[in-house]
Design an enzyme around this catalytic site. Structure first.
Site, PDB file in Angstrom:
ATOM      1  N   LYS A  13       0.832  -1.220   0.000  1.00 28.51           N
ATOM      2  CA  LYS A  13       0.000   0.000   0.000  1.00 28.51           C
ATOM      3  C   LYS A  13       0.861   1.262   0.000  1.00 28.51           C
ATOM      4  CE  LYS A  13      -2.270  -0.590   3.846  1.00 28.51           C
ATOM      5  NZ  LYS A  13      -1.764  -1.861   4.382  1.00 28.51           N
ATOM      6  N   ARG A  88     -10.009   1.533   8.176  1.00 33.47           N
ATOM      7  CA  ARG A  88      -9.625   0.164   8.504  1.00 33.47           C
ATOM      8  C   ARG A  88     -10.758  -0.570   9.211  1.00 33.47           C
ATOM      9  NH1 ARG A  88      -3.700   1.030   8.658  1.00 33.47           N
ATOM     10  NH2 ARG A  88      -2.632  -0.934   8.977  1.00 33.47           N
ATOM     11  N   ARG A 127      11.546  -7.096   5.845  1.00 31.34           N
ATOM     12  CA  ARG A 127      11.548  -5.655   5.553  1.00 31.34           C
ATOM     13  C   ARG A 127      12.471  -4.907   6.521  1.00 31.34           C
ATOM     14  NH1 ARG A 127       5.998  -2.253   5.061  1.00 31.34           N
ATOM     15  NH2 ARG A 127       5.714  -2.674   7.282  1.00 31.34           N
ATOM     16  N   ARG A 160      10.961  -2.438  11.745  1.00 33.28           N
ATOM     17  CA  ARG A 160       9.836  -1.845  12.444  1.00 33.28           C
ATOM     18  C   ARG A 160       9.433  -2.754  13.593  1.00 33.28           C
ATOM     19  NH1 ARG A 160       5.024   0.150   8.458  1.00 33.28           N
ATOM     20  NH2 ARG A 160       3.761  -0.855  10.042  1.00 33.28           N
ATOM     21  N   ARG A 171      -1.301  -8.784  13.262  1.00 31.62           N
ATOM     22  CA  ARG A 171      -1.811  -7.734  12.362  1.00 31.62           C
ATOM     23  C   ARG A 171      -2.656  -8.343  11.246  1.00 31.62           C
ATOM     24  NH1 ARG A 171       3.543  -5.107  10.606  1.00 31.62           N
ATOM     25  NH2 ARG A 171       2.318  -3.607   9.418  1.00 31.62           N
TER      26      ARG A 171
HETATM   27  P1  AMP Z   1       0.445   0.788   8.762  1.00 30.07           P
HETATM   28  O1  AMP Z   1       1.718   1.536   8.579  1.00 30.07           O
HETATM   29  O2  AMP Z   1      -0.661   1.271   7.872  1.00 30.07           O
HETATM   30  O3  AMP Z   1       0.644  -0.715   8.708  1.00 30.07           O
HETATM   31  O4  AMP Z   1      -0.079   1.119  10.268  1.00 30.07           O
HETATM   32  C1  AMP Z   1       0.714   0.776  11.400  1.00 30.07           C
HETATM   33  C2  AMP Z   1      -0.163   0.722  12.635  1.00 30.07           C
HETATM   34  O5  AMP Z   1      -0.781   2.006  12.856  1.00 30.07           O
HETATM   35  C3  AMP Z   1      -1.348  -0.251  12.569  1.00 30.07           C
HETATM   36  O6  AMP Z   1      -0.977  -1.574  12.892  1.00 30.07           O
HETATM   37  C4  AMP Z   1      -2.286   0.360  13.606  1.00 30.07           C
HETATM   38  O7  AMP Z   1      -1.846   0.077  14.929  1.00 30.07           O
HETATM   39  C5  AMP Z   1      -2.100   1.859  13.374  1.00 30.07           C
HETATM   40  N1  AMP Z   1      -3.066   2.400  12.381  1.00 30.07           N
HETATM   41  C6  AMP Z   1      -2.798   2.939  11.149  1.00 30.07           C
HETATM   42  N2  AMP Z   1      -3.927   3.335  10.526  1.00 30.07           N
HETATM   43  C7  AMP Z   1      -4.950   3.033  11.367  1.00 30.07           C
HETATM   44  C8  AMP Z   1      -6.375   3.164  11.294  1.00 30.07           C
HETATM   45  N3  AMP Z   1      -6.979   3.688  10.211  1.00 30.07           N
HETATM   46  N4  AMP Z   1      -7.110   2.742  12.357  1.00 30.07           N
HETATM   47  C9  AMP Z   1      -6.516   2.212  13.460  1.00 30.07           C
HETATM   48  N5  AMP Z   1      -5.195   2.035  13.579  1.00 30.07           N
HETATM   49  C10 AMP Z   1      -4.401   2.441  12.561  1.00 30.07           C
END
Ligand code: AMP
Length: 218
Positions: A13, A88, A127, A160, A171
């Site tokens: 993404k 989400r 990663r 990360r 996740r």
């Molecule tokens: P990502 O980089 O998109 O994988 O997001 C990393 C983490 O941020 C996720 O595992 C969630 O803990 C939090 N996060 C990001 N976007 C959202 C969202 N729209 N709603 C809730 N938690 C989020």
């Protein structure tokens, strides 16, 4: 143009939304990046979100909704955006619909990236990111020239916190349970475009550009 990109962690993404934003002249809004920045700077939002993120859980909707509303109100988002990592949950999607309706705007399309869970685990556990410039590497498919150091700026490469195997599995579960229902939600509205994201970065971008330019999903 207003787009959403959906997909499990590790589906690409981030990479695809940056490429699509550049192609169509949109701002890319990544809620994950905004949260990580808030954690890094010690902002109040970061203090509230940190524990959830480290466990691979979703940050509560009220915090997310405020973050996204503030971001979409900024000047640069008026010309069009691609949202990466939001919504989400169904309730986040409903909130976004309300917000857009108030602004008399609609989504052009919702781009869904499909990847098998096994591929996700493989991609994410390998990663690495540069701690200085954020460049991304993969130990198997895109290793750095010198072990542990960024090719671009010689910054130290880090993993990360939430890319460790146990958290990745968590996740993925959260994705299947809470985010996958958005497939049906946007499918019923006729806005969903689905892409096989196990192909190369270039192939996936080309397929997205073609579909969006042809007006599909709108
Ligand atoms: P990502 O980089 O998109 O994988 O997001 C990393 C983490 O941020 C996720 O595992 C969630 O803990 C939090 N996060 C990001 N976007 C959202 C969202 N729209 N709603 C809730 N938690 C989020």
């Amino acid at each position: 143009m207003r787009l959403i990109i959906l997909g499990p962690p590790g589906s690409g993404k981030g990479v695809q939304s940056k490429r699509i934003a550049e192609h169509f002249g949109l701002v890319q809004i990544s809620t994950g990046d905004s949260l990580r920045q808030a954690v890094a700077t010690g902002a109040e939002l970061g203090r509230q979100a940190r524990e959830y993120m480290e466990k691979g859980l979703l940050v509560p909707d009220d915090l997310m909704v405020k973050l996204v509303m503030d971001r979409l109100d900024q000047e640069d988002a008026r010309g069009g955006f691609i949202l990466d990592g939001f919504p989400r949950t169904i309730s986040q999607a409903e909130m976004l619909d309300d917000l857009l309706q108030k602004k008399e705007k609609t989504l052009n399309a919702v781009l869904e990236l499909k990847v098998d869970d096994r591929v996700v685990v493989d991609r994410l556990s390998n990663r690495r990111l540069c701690s200085r410039c954020g460049a991304d590497y993969n130990l198997l498919t895109k290793p750095p020239r010198v072990d542990g150091l960024c090719d671009r700026c010689c910054g130290r490469l880090i993993q990360r916190e939430d890319d460790r195997e146990k958290t990745i599995l968590h996740r993925l579960q959260v994705y299947h349970r809470q985010t996958e229902p958005l497939e049906a939600y946007y499918g019923e509205k006729g806005q969903l475009l689905t892409f096989d994201a196990e192909r190369s970065v270039e192939e996936v971008s080309a397929a997205i550009v073609e579909a969006v330019e042809s007006g599909a999903g709108g």
